[in-house]
Scaffold this motif. Structure first.
Motif, PDB file in Angstrom:
ATOM      1  N   LEU A  61      32.382  51.222  45.358  1.00  0.00           N
ATOM      2  CA  LEU A  61      33.799  51.174  45.011  1.00  0.00           C
ATOM      3  C   LEU A  61      34.479  52.498  45.316  1.00  0.00           C
ATOM      4  O   LEU A  61      33.848  53.562  45.278  1.00  0.00           O
ATOM      5  N   ALA A  62      35.766  52.415  45.610  1.00  0.00           N
ATOM      6  CA  ALA A  62      36.615  53.599  45.731  1.00  0.00           C
ATOM      7  C   ALA A  62      37.852  53.382  44.882  1.00  0.00           C
ATOM      8  O   ALA A  62      38.380  52.264  44.802  1.00  0.00           O
ATOM      9  N   HIS A  63      38.294  54.450  44.228  1.00  0.00           N
ATOM     10  CA  HIS A  63      39.531  54.406  43.442  1.00  0.00           C
ATOM     11  C   HIS A  63      40.382  55.595  43.845  1.00  0.00           C
ATOM     12  O   HIS A  63      39.877  56.714  43.964  1.00  0.00           O
ATOM     13  N   TYR A  64      41.661  55.351  44.081  1.00  0.00           N
ATOM     14  CA  TYR A  64      42.558  56.427  44.480  1.00  0.00           C
ATOM     15  C   TYR A  64      43.944  56.172  43.909  1.00  0.00           C
ATOM     16  O   TYR A  64      44.253  55.070  43.416  1.00  0.00           O
ATOM     17  N   TRP A  65      44.765  57.190  43.969  1.00  0.00           N
ATOM     18  CA  TRP A  65      46.175  57.008  43.637  1.00  0.00           C
ATOM     19  C   TRP A  65      47.025  57.868  44.572  1.00  0.00           C
ATOM     20  O   TRP A  65      46.588  58.889  45.068  1.00  0.00           O
ATOM     21  N   MET A  66      48.228  57.379  44.850  1.00  0.00           N
ATOM     22  CA  MET A  66      49.214  58.133  45.604  1.00  0.00           C
ATOM     23  C   MET A  66      50.261  58.645  44.617  1.00  0.00           C
ATOM     24  O   MET A  66      50.735  57.884  43.773  1.00  0.00           O
ATOM     25  N   ARG A  73      52.495  57.704  39.872  1.00  0.00           N
ATOM     26  CA  ARG A  73      51.229  57.388  40.537  1.00  0.00           C
ATOM     27  C   ARG A  73      51.128  55.901  40.851  1.00  0.00           C
ATOM     28  O   ARG A  73      51.472  55.052  40.026  1.00  0.00           O
ATOM     29  N   PHE A  74      50.620  55.597  42.062  1.00  0.00           N
ATOM     30  CA  PHE A  74      50.389  54.233  42.501  1.00  0.00           C
ATOM     31  C   PHE A  74      48.905  54.113  42.848  1.00  0.00           C
ATOM     32  O   PHE A  74      48.428  54.765  43.771  1.00  0.00           O
ATOM     33  N   HIS A  75      48.187  53.278  42.097  1.00  0.00           N
ATOM     34  CA  HIS A  75      46.729  53.226  42.180  1.00  0.00           C
ATOM     35  C   HIS A  75      46.250  52.114  43.108  1.00  0.00           C
ATOM     36  O   HIS A  75      46.877  51.065  43.237  1.00  0.00           O
ATOM     37  N   GLY A  76      45.107  52.379  43.762  1.00  0.00           N
ATOM     38  CA  GLY A  76      44.474  51.391  44.613  1.00  0.00           C
ATOM     39  C   GLY A  76      42.969  51.386  44.413  1.00  0.00           C
ATOM     40  O   GLY A  76      42.385  52.356  43.911  1.00  0.00           O
ATOM     41  N   ILE A  89      34.201  49.476  58.987  1.00  0.00           N
ATOM     42  CA  ILE A  89      34.242  49.412  57.524  1.00  0.00           C
ATOM     43  C   ILE A  89      35.083  48.194  57.151  1.00  0.00           C
ATOM     44  O   ILE A  89      36.166  47.982  57.704  1.00  0.00           O
ATOM     45  N   VAL A  90      34.579  47.395  56.223  1.00  0.00           N
ATOM     46  CA  VAL A  90      35.332  46.254  55.697  1.00  0.00           C
ATOM     47  C   VAL A  90      35.408  46.410  54.190  1.00  0.00           C
ATOM     48  O   VAL A  90      34.381  46.656  53.533  1.00  0.00           O
ATOM     49  N   VAL A  91      36.630  46.276  53.639  1.00  0.00           N
ATOM     50  CA  VAL A  91      36.808  46.428  52.199  1.00  0.00           C
ATOM     51  C   VAL A  91      37.684  45.312  51.648  1.00  0.00           C
ATOM     52  O   VAL A  91      38.530  44.753  52.357  1.00  0.00           O
ATOM     53  N   LEU A  92      37.469  44.984  50.380  1.00  0.00           N
ATOM     54  CA  LEU A  92      38.430  44.202  49.620  1.00  0.00           C
ATOM     55  C   LEU A  92      39.427  45.199  49.046  1.00  0.00           C
ATOM     56  O   LEU A  92      39.054  46.118  48.306  1.00  0.00           O
ATOM     57  N   ASP A  93      40.684  45.039  49.416  1.00  0.00           N
ATOM     58  CA  ASP A  93      41.722  46.030  49.176  1.00  0.00           C
ATOM     59  C   ASP A  93      42.661  45.532  48.082  1.00  0.00           C
ATOM     60  O   ASP A  93      43.346  44.514  48.255  1.00  0.00           O
ATOM     61  N   SER A  94      42.682  46.249  46.944  1.00  0.00           N
ATOM     62  CA  SER A  94      43.459  45.798  45.787  1.00  0.00           C
ATOM     63  C   SER A  94      44.365  46.896  45.259  1.00  0.00           C
ATOM     64  O   SER A  94      44.033  48.084  45.341  1.00  0.00           O
ATOM     65  N   PHE A  95      45.492  46.497  44.691  1.00  0.00           N
ATOM     66  CA  PHE A  95      46.237  47.403  43.833  1.00  0.00           C
ATOM     67  C   PHE A  95      45.466  47.505  42.521  1.00  0.00           C
ATOM     68  O   PHE A  95      44.711  46.597  42.156  1.00  0.00           O
TER      69      PHE A  95
END
Length: 327
Positions: A61-66, A73-76, A89-95
């Protein structure tokens, strides 16, 4: 600008970005494999990303915010489905929420990143697939297409060797649009030293002077979010000119990485601009990038016409000869 196309396919429910770089596949891959490099471009100008989790493996998993210039902050969240270095690289991309949990209000998409060799370097393709037409319309309405174009327009600076890309080039000013200007300057010095030089009043008074013949008479800063600051200068001896100053509020402070402030000339009748300063270090070279947002094009042109770039370069040269040379 490395981005060659950003296209939408309503039937396939995809948004596709293609970019070409004069860099080998391995170097482009490294920009995605290293979260510190990824932070330098994942997010359009003014909305840099911070990754606090990055487990690059299938099932990881990866967690980030802009963080916006206003501090919002806007998290992904990414769930890695496939990782095949150095090409895919293939990811399931979520807010996400602040804990990194999936935000169900925006459907999860699937993002596929591929890197291929070309005759001149590498081609990067990112395909973002939405589960429904409504979900695609939702992310497009949120500005994802232009956000991707702006974000990946920054990747060439990450791929380049900073010594070759910016060191010795002086202060460079680019007009991005009617209200935004980007200023860059590289230093052969560690980031922590540049941070101190920009935040400690005793150091700032030694270099932040513009052309010769001026002194900094006031340097006050409550260096917390919401805190205010005030700087003032005056001519010395026979130097022509009238004392002036700037004041504003700290909007974002990320130590040794980013400062966002409002800035208004003391006593001036026009509204403030917003200065977004970031510091990125690579192999002993630190790149300062300031994005200035002006209220309108008239104020932008008026301030640029003052010789701001030349004054900044004079200060930066003084910084190099003094504080950085003595460190």
């Amino acid at each position: 600008m490395p981005v060659t196309s950003v296209t939408t396919d309503p039937e396939a429910l995809t948004l596709t970005l293609v970019a070409d770089f004069p860099a080998p596949v391995e170097r482009v891959w490294d920009a995605f494999a290293d979260p510190r490099k990824l932070e330098r471009f994942w997010g359009p100008p003014g909305y840099p990303a911070t990754f606090d989790r990055y487990d690059l493996r299938p099932g990881g998993l990866a967690h980030y915010w802009m963080t916006s210039p206003e501090g919002e902050r806007f998290h992904g969240r990414w769930e890695f489905v496939e990782v095949a270095a150095p090409h895919r690289i293939v990811v399931l991309d979520s807010f996400a929420d602040s804990r990194g949990e999936v935000d169900p209000s925006v459907p999860t998409g699937r993002m596929t990143l591929t890197i291929e060799s070309t005759a001149t370097g590498s081609r990067l393709a990112i395909v973002s697939a939405s589960p429904t037409a409504e979900a695609l319309e939702q992310v497009l309405a949120m500005g994802q297409a232009e956000g991707m174009r702006q974000a990946f327009g920054q990747l060439d600076a990450v791929l380049a060797d900073l010594r070759e890309y910016a060191l010795g080039a002086g202060t460079r000013t680019e007009v991005l649009d009617d209200t935004h200007v980007r200023i860059t300057r590289a230093f052969e010095a560690p980031r922590h030293l540049l941070w101190r030089a920009h935040t400690e009043p005793d150091l700032m008074k030694k270099w932040l002077l513009g052309p010769d013949g001026w002194e900094m008479t006031v340097c006050e800063n409550d260096l917390v979010v919401g805190g205010s600051y005030r700087n003032a200068w005056a001519p010395v001896g026979d130097t022509a000119g009238e004392p002036f100053g700037f004041e504003g509020e700290n909007l974002v402070i990320e130590p040794e990485r980013r400062i966002v402030t409002t800035e208004r000339m003391t006593g001036a009748p026009f509204p403030p601009n917003v200065n977004d300063l970031t510091m990125d270090e690579d192999d002993g070279v630190t790149l300062l990038t300031m994005i200035i947002a002006y209220p309108d094009v008239t104020q932008r042109d008026m301030i640029l016409a003052t010789g701001m770039t030349d004054g900044m370069e004079a200060s930066y040269q003084r910084l190099e000869r003094g504080i950085l040379a003595d460190a």
